[in-house]
Design an enzyme around this catalytic site. Structure first.
Site, PDB file in Angstrom:
ATOM      1  N   HIS A   1      30.222  -2.243 -11.618  1.00  0.00           N
ATOM      2  CA  HIS A   1      29.446  -1.479 -12.707  1.00  0.00           C
ATOM      3  C   HIS A   1      28.446  -0.639 -11.751  1.00  0.00           C
ATOM      4  CE1 HIS A   1      28.814   0.197 -16.868  1.00  0.00           C
ATOM      5  NE2 HIS A   1      27.715   0.483 -16.294  1.00  0.00           N
TER       6      HIS A   1
ATOM      7  N   HIS B   1      26.462   3.548 -11.233  1.00  0.00           N
ATOM      8  CA  HIS B   1      26.316   4.888 -11.621  1.00  0.00           C
ATOM      9  C   HIS B   1      25.696   5.809 -10.316  1.00  0.00           C
ATOM     10  CE1 HIS B   1      26.642   4.558 -15.871  1.00  0.00           C
ATOM     11  NE2 HIS B   1      25.965   3.382 -15.558  1.00  0.00           N
TER      12      HIS B   1
ATOM     13  N   GLN C   1      28.318  10.420 -20.895  1.00  0.00           N
ATOM     14  CA  GLN C   1      27.031   9.777 -20.932  1.00  0.00           C
ATOM     15  C   GLN C   1      26.155  10.301 -22.114  1.00  0.00           C
ATOM     16  OE1 GLN C   1      24.467   8.136 -18.208  1.00  0.00           O
ATOM     17  NE2 GLN C   1      23.958   7.660 -20.356  1.00  0.00           N
TER      18      GLN C   1
ATOM     19  N   HIS D   1      31.284   1.781 -21.570  1.00  0.00           N
ATOM     20  CA  HIS D   1      29.826   1.158 -22.017  1.00  0.00           C
ATOM     21  C   HIS D   1      29.862   0.966 -23.574  1.00  0.00           C
ATOM     22  CE1 HIS D   1      28.698   3.109 -18.422  1.00  0.00           C
ATOM     23  NE2 HIS D   1      27.370   2.664 -18.503  1.00  0.00           N
TER      24      HIS D   1
ATOM     25  N   GLU E   1      25.730  -1.346 -25.900  1.00  0.00           N
ATOM     26  CA  GLU E   1      24.230  -1.599 -24.930  1.00  0.00           C
ATOM     27  C   GLU E   1      23.256  -1.190 -25.800  1.00  0.00           C
ATOM     28  OE1 GLU E   1      23.970   0.948 -21.326  1.00  0.00           O
ATOM     29  OE2 GLU E   1      22.268  -0.314 -20.519  1.00  0.00           O
TER      30      GLU E   1
ATOM     31  N   ASP F   1      24.824  -1.637 -11.670  1.00  0.00           N
ATOM     32  CA  ASP F   1      24.658  -0.602 -12.351  1.00  0.00           C
ATOM     33  C   ASP F   1      23.718   0.522 -11.970  1.00  0.00           C
ATOM     34  OD1 ASP F   1      24.612   0.728 -15.206  1.00  0.00           O
ATOM     35  OD2 ASP F   1      23.309  -0.659 -16.237  1.00  0.00           O
TER      36      ASP F   1
END
Ligand code: FE2
Length: 425
Positions: free
Chosen positions: A58, A60, A153, A211, A214, A310
């Protein structure tokens, strides 16, 4: 035929010790004690842990190494991070994304990572991140497997154009369907987004990595819908829920009903301990919740759990160094996973478990696997986590692609040795 390479006397993550690994044509040919052959090259790994590469489940990569552009995150919260990323997105160029992502991949490879699943933001009509990361995926393919997730996002429904952009990203070659149900405006919108995205994945025969929850809100239960939709659509084994931090705050009774559903749906969970220990609990006074998902309970239920990095130096997190042992180290602490067995499982959560979740071909140290491996300056997985051990050699298809010296310091102390290694013995 003479093997290209033999690694001598390695310790393996499963506990075997003093094992030789024979490599020819880029593949592992044999693994066993004292193999009577001579390699064209040999690596002496006596007493050292040799592992298949680290896998980051995971990440970005469209935001990585952008720290401080256009400004720093003052509050340190997830929401300011998302706002800041929105400011950066407006000025982002494909060239800048490619340049930073390639720089990060260099760091990742040096740290023994050879596969990364990266979410890529699709809430931008230009799809800058998608263009950039597809180019990066192509360029790093010889040494790093990059899987891309189409990630809305700013919310599938909350962000105008996101639904269409997500489909465009998939058409362009992005691999997986992503989502962010807890960020939609209502619980109902979140639920609907999970249904729509799972249907889209089923239609296109794609995997899903969302996701999911979270947040510290115990009523954020989109993982339940994700698991139920996985079963309804026959997506078992192809779906992951990322973060899932609300599970930390859920009522135990509800969790006892939820965990078997996740297992029955064969949904994997990907926790991100470095980020969630800093982002969760921000609305708490004291006590402050830790905000990592329920790792030991998921293990007990038989759910695969991987740990992701992440973020590295981006709007959400100023730190990070591409070190999956640092990720595992944080998981040990946040999850109170300090038994020897739990620490070994944390090592698996940054190697073999994410490899299975990503569906990597030829991963492992059995004969027939591609000879990708990392020689660590540690005897076993627990010592590797403790020291965040140096990656002495990183091999891809039997060739060394990165190497680092062992960590030693010269000492100038009266009556003491002239040098000290971090390892004991
Ligand atoms: Fe994430």
């Amino acid at each position: 035929m003479q093997p290209d390479l033999i690694i001598r006397g390695a310790n393996l993550p499963d506990g075997r010790e003093g094992v030789d690994i024979v490599v020819a044509d880029g593949l592992v040919q044999a693994v066993g004690p004292r193999i009577p052959a001579e390699g064209r090259e040999e690596i002496d790994a006596h007493g050292l842990l040799v592992t298949p590469p680290f896998v980051d489940a995971h990440f970005h990569m469209d935001a990585t190494l952008s720290l401080g552009i256009p400004r720093l995150n003052r509050s340190g919260t997830l929401l300011e991070g998302i706002q800041l990323w929105g400011e950066l997105k407006r000025v982002l160029t494909v060239e800048a994304v490619v340049e930073r992502a390639l720089a990060y991949c260099d760091i990742a490879v040096a740290q023994g990572i050879q596969a990364i699943r990266s979410h890529v933001d699709v809430c931008d009509d230009r799809l800058t991140g998608v263009h950039g990361l597809l180019e990066v995926k192509r360029r790093v393919a010889p040494y790093l497997t990059l899987q891309l997730v189409a990630f809305p996002q700013d919310g599938l429904y909350r962000s105008p154009g996101a639904r269409e952009n997500l489909r465009r990203a998939l058409d362009m070659g992005v691999d997986l369907v992503g989502g962010i149900p807890h960020f939609e405006r209502t619980m109902e919108d979140g639920r609907r987004s999970v249904v729509e995205l799972c249907e889209l994945a089923a239609e296109r025969g794609l995997m899903v990595d969302m996701h999911c929850d979270e947040t510290d809100d115990p009523l954020s239960r989109h993982i339940e819908t994700l698991a139920a939709e996985t079963r309804r659509l026959g997506l078992e084994g192809r779906v992951a829920g990322s973060h899932c931090t609300s599970m930390h705050s859920m009522d135990n009774y509800y969790a006892s009903k939820l965990l078997p559903l996740i297992r029955e749906a064969d949904v994997a969970i990907i926790a991100n301990p470095l980020i969630n220990i800093t982002i969760q609990g921000r609305h708490d006074t004291y006590p402050k919740r830790r905000g990592m998902t329920r790792v030991p309970e998921l293990w007990a239920e038989g759910v695969p759990v991987a740990f992701g990095h992440d973020c590295v130096m981006d709007p959400w997190y100023s730190l990070g160094s591409g070190d999956m042992l640092e990720v595992a180290h944080m998981a040990v602490h946040v999850g109170l996973l300090t038994s020897q067995e739990a620490m070994r499982r944390c090592f698996d959560s940054v190697t073999s478990v994410p490899a299975a979740i990503l569906g990597l071909d030829g991963y492992g140290l059995e004969p027939g696997c591609r000879a990708d491996m990392v020689v660590l300056d540690a005897r076993d997985p627990v010592e590797a986590i403790r020291l965040k051990a140096a990656r002495l050699q990183v091999l891809r298809a039997g060739k060394v692609i990165a190497q680092s010296p062992p960590r030693r310091a010269e000492l100038r102390l009266p009556g003491r040795p002239s040098a000290v290694a971090l390892r004991r013995g």
